[in-house]
Design a protein around this motif. Sequence first.
Motif, PDB file in Angstrom:
ATOM      1  N   MET A   1       0.833  -1.257  -0.187  1.00 45.19           N
ATOM      2  CA  MET A   1      -0.120  -0.018   0.076  1.00 45.19           C
ATOM      3  C   MET A   1       0.884   1.173   0.037  1.00 45.19           C
ATOM      4  N   ALA A   2       0.427   2.306  -0.461  1.00 46.20           N
ATOM      5  CA  ALA A   2       1.046   3.602  -0.483  1.00 46.20           C
ATOM      6  C   ALA A   2       0.282   4.918  -0.149  1.00 46.20           C
ATOM      7  N   GLY A   3       0.977   5.807  -0.179  1.00 44.42           N
ATOM      8  CA  GLY A   3       0.366   7.337  -0.024  1.00 44.42           C
ATOM      9  C   GLY A   3       0.700   8.061  -1.042  1.00 44.42           C
ATOM     10  N   ILE A   4       0.096   9.152  -1.236  1.00 43.64           N
ATOM     11  CA  ILE A   4       0.453  10.324  -2.300  1.00 43.64           C
ATOM     12  C   ILE A   4       0.303  11.612  -1.436  1.00 43.64           C
ATOM     13  N   TYR A   5       1.362  12.511  -1.261  1.00 46.26           N
ATOM     14  CA  TYR A   5       1.245  13.708  -0.688  1.00 46.26           C
ATOM     15  C   TYR A   5       1.376  14.880  -1.853  1.00 46.26           C
ATOM     16  N   ILE A   6       0.547  15.819  -1.888  1.00 35.96           N
ATOM     17  CA  ILE A   6       0.494  16.891  -2.995  1.00 35.96           C
ATOM     18  C   ILE A   6       0.841  18.277  -2.123  1.00 35.96           C
TER      19      ILE A   6
ATOM     20  N   VAL B   1      -2.775   2.802  -3.726  1.00 34.80           N
ATOM     21  CA  VAL B   1      -2.710   4.125  -2.744  1.00 34.80           C
ATOM     22  C   VAL B   1      -4.092   4.240  -1.909  1.00 34.80           C
ATOM     23  N   GLU B   2      -3.680   4.190  -0.772  1.00 30.43           N
ATOM     24  CA  GLU B   2      -4.660   4.142   0.090  1.00 30.43           C
ATOM     25  C   GLU B   2      -4.943   5.569   0.843  1.00 30.43           C
ATOM     26  N   THR B   3      -4.123   6.492   0.686  1.00 30.36           N
ATOM     27  CA  THR B   3      -4.363   7.822   1.161  1.00 30.36           C
ATOM     28  C   THR B   3      -3.931   8.909   0.194  1.00 30.36           C
ATOM     29  N   ILE B   4      -4.558   9.891  -0.154  1.00 32.48           N
ATOM     30  CA  ILE B   4      -4.172  11.047  -0.849  1.00 32.48           C
ATOM     31  C   ILE B   4      -4.221  12.382  -0.052  1.00 32.48           C
ATOM     32  N   TYR B   5      -3.060  12.975   0.223  1.00 32.94           N
ATOM     33  CA  TYR B   5      -3.355  14.189   1.417  1.00 32.94           C
ATOM     34  C   TYR B   5      -2.754  15.446   0.733  1.00 32.94           C
ATOM     35  N   PHE B   6      -3.627  16.567   0.328  1.00 34.69           N
ATOM     36  CA  PHE B   6      -3.356  18.022   0.030  1.00 34.69           C
ATOM     37  C   PHE B   6      -2.932  18.819   1.109  1.00 34.69           C
ATOM     38  N   GLY B   7      -1.546  19.274   1.102  1.00 34.74           N
ATOM     39  CA  GLY B   7      -1.020  19.997   2.175  1.00 34.74           C
ATOM     40  C   GLY B   7      -0.514  21.222   1.583  1.00 34.74           C
ATOM     41  N   GLY B   8       0.120  22.237   2.228  1.00 34.88           N
ATOM     42  CA  GLY B   8       0.534  23.245   1.876  1.00 34.88           C
ATOM     43  C   GLY B   8       1.510  23.974   2.719  1.00 34.88           C
TER      44      GLY B   8
ATOM     45  N   LYS C   1     -10.919   5.979  17.037  1.00 31.21           N
ATOM     46  CA  LYS C   1      -9.821   5.211  16.241  1.00 31.21           C
ATOM     47  C   LYS C   1      -9.527   5.937  14.913  1.00 31.21           C
ATOM     48  N   LEU C   2     -10.377   7.127  14.601  1.00 35.16           N
ATOM     49  CA  LEU C   2      -9.927   7.782  13.547  1.00 35.16           C
ATOM     50  C   LEU C   2      -8.715   8.520  13.343  1.00 35.16           C
ATOM     51  N   TYR C   3      -7.584   7.775  13.410  1.00 37.46           N
ATOM     52  CA  TYR C   3      -6.449   8.165  13.310  1.00 37.46           C
ATOM     53  C   TYR C   3      -6.045   8.816  12.007  1.00 37.46           C
ATOM     54  N   SER C   4      -5.192   9.677  11.647  1.00 35.96           N
ATOM     55  CA  SER C   4      -4.878   9.901  10.314  1.00 35.96           C
ATOM     56  C   SER C   4      -4.170   8.745   9.582  1.00 35.96           C
ATOM     57  N   ARG C   5      -4.754   8.454   8.592  1.00 34.29           N
ATOM     58  CA  ARG C   5      -4.297   7.127   8.063  1.00 34.29           C
ATOM     59  C   ARG C   5      -2.908   7.543   7.265  1.00 34.29           C
ATOM     60  N   HIS C   6      -2.908   8.567   6.727  1.00 37.44           N
ATOM     61  CA  HIS C   6      -1.924   9.097   6.053  1.00 37.44           C
ATOM     62  C   HIS C   6      -0.719   9.263   6.722  1.00 37.44           C
ATOM     63  N   ASN C   7      -0.735   9.958   7.977  1.00 35.93           N
ATOM     64  CA  ASN C   7       0.568  10.210   8.713  1.00 35.93           C
ATOM     65  C   ASN C   7       0.780   9.014   9.288  1.00 35.93           C
ATOM     66  N   THR C   8      -0.165   8.248   9.747  1.00 33.06           N
ATOM     67  CA  THR C   8       0.241   6.940  10.614  1.00 33.06           C
ATOM     68  C   THR C   8       1.031   6.012   9.268  1.00 33.06           C
TER      69      THR C   8
ATOM     70  N   TYR D   1       3.144   7.005   7.079  1.00 31.04           N
ATOM     71  CA  TYR D   1       4.521   7.735   7.210  1.00 31.04           C
ATOM     72  C   TYR D   1       5.284   7.098   8.373  1.00 31.04           C
ATOM     73  N   TRP D   2       4.594   7.130   9.555  1.00 32.68           N
ATOM     74  CA  TRP D   2       5.363   6.542  10.830  1.00 32.68           C
ATOM     75  C   TRP D   2       5.473   4.888  10.583  1.00 32.68           C
ATOM     76  N   MET D   3       4.846   4.296   9.876  1.00 36.36           N
ATOM     77  CA  MET D   3       5.091   3.006   9.854  1.00 36.36           C
ATOM     78  C   MET D   3       5.878   2.325   8.794  1.00 36.36           C
ATOM     79  N   GLY D   4       6.346   3.558   8.246  1.00 36.34           N
ATOM     80  CA  GLY D   4       7.602   3.085   6.816  1.00 36.34           C
ATOM     81  C   GLY D   4       6.650   2.826   5.609  1.00 36.34           C
ATOM     82  N   THR D   5       5.698   3.089   5.412  1.00 29.87           N
ATOM     83  CA  THR D   5       5.035   2.881   4.024  1.00 29.87           C
ATOM     84  C   THR D   5       5.439   3.767   3.167  1.00 29.87           C
ATOM     85  N   SER D   6       5.674   3.229   1.913  1.00 31.23           N
ATOM     86  CA  SER D   6       6.146   3.902   0.785  1.00 31.23           C
ATOM     87  C   SER D   6       4.995   5.287   0.362  1.00 31.23           C
ATOM     88  N   TYR D   7       5.568   6.409  -0.047  1.00 28.24           N
ATOM     89  CA  TYR D   7       4.638   7.553  -0.625  1.00 28.24           C
ATOM     90  C   TYR D   7       5.568   8.237  -1.597  1.00 28.24           C
ATOM     91  N   LEU D   8       4.714   8.839  -2.292  1.00 33.21           N
ATOM     92  CA  LEU D   8       5.135   9.898  -3.433  1.00 33.21           C
ATOM     93  C   LEU D   8       4.668  11.435  -2.862  1.00 33.21           C
TER      94      LEU D   8
END
Length: 381
Positions: A7-12, A58-65, A248-255, A257-264
Amino acid sequence: MFSASVMAGIYIHIPFCRQKCYYCDFYKTVNISLQQNFIEALKNEAKIRKNYLNNETVETIYFGGGTPSVLTAAELADILQVINHEFKVSSGAEITLEANPDDLTPAYLAALKSVGFNRLSIGIQAFQNRHLQQMNRRHSAGQAVDAIINAFNAGISNLSADLIYGLPALSETEWKESLKQVFQLPVKHLSAYHLTYHEGTAFYTWLKKGTLKELKENDSVAQFNLLLDMAIANNFEHYEISNLAKDKLYSRHNTAYWMGTSYLGLGPSAHSFNGASRRWNVSHVETYIKALKNNENYFEEEKLSENDKYNEYILTRIRTKWGISQTEIQQLFGAEKAQHFAQQIAKYKHAQVFKANRQKITLTRKGLFISDEIMADLIII
């Protein structure tokens, strides 16, 4: 690199802000005239880097700024359409937008939900107008309350709020008021950060000049303790140093990161990680746009050594309720690093800064206060 799941995440990274907050050191620009060229460059980068995640879901997509909510819902939908076309996005993906309260009108919220956003991270920071003005925030306390209520009424129930403690002259009474207010609202997640004076920010400059006074350490500690006490009383779980969640509504995206998942990471200043290397884009939107248009280089990259990988594990896991496993260290990094960890952790045997549960070692509340010192001891330089 630490998770066997595919599984993976995408940060934009959306780098635009209508005005700059005086404490923020994230890369941003107020030159919103560049938005359209930026969006085209961003979509181009997504297409170029479609293979970075090796077809992982891709399990999470996060738009940050920046402030992603300066973009229209149509512009955000345009970006999401490209992401969905180029990557294998889960039908149940968590799709988060960081937003300023004054952007979240009922019409905008309805549009966000219709294009696929199911989680909002709302930058409130304080519920006192005097502190908001001092930080150069562009919303009022009343707008913050309205934004959360309007978002919930629009059908976006996975809501996170950001607050800052340790602000100059923030009283315990004011901090208690802010916490009481956020816990009364339909918020399921709270990110609470201690103010940091980053070099290059207005707050840092004023601190050095003496025109701004840092809150006393004892007051900051009291505010952190109040945060945890009130969170527990309101059924929020403290699952990471700066993050708390209900139901238990953790931020899946940030979690992830902390668990070592790949992200773009897409966009200027965005970071990417695939277990073997780390990559980061140039922190300059004009350079980013030009490079993507002309097929020029716009990033730097480093290969991770075995020590880097071990350090990454320590620095991310120790922050969380899931903690560190000595057995896992031996499995992932070998006996030598497991022995190093055991020797370093032994220094704190009687300090009551760790607790062990099912072979997992986590920080106690006392340990949280000296987490930086502990991390420095555990990593390998």
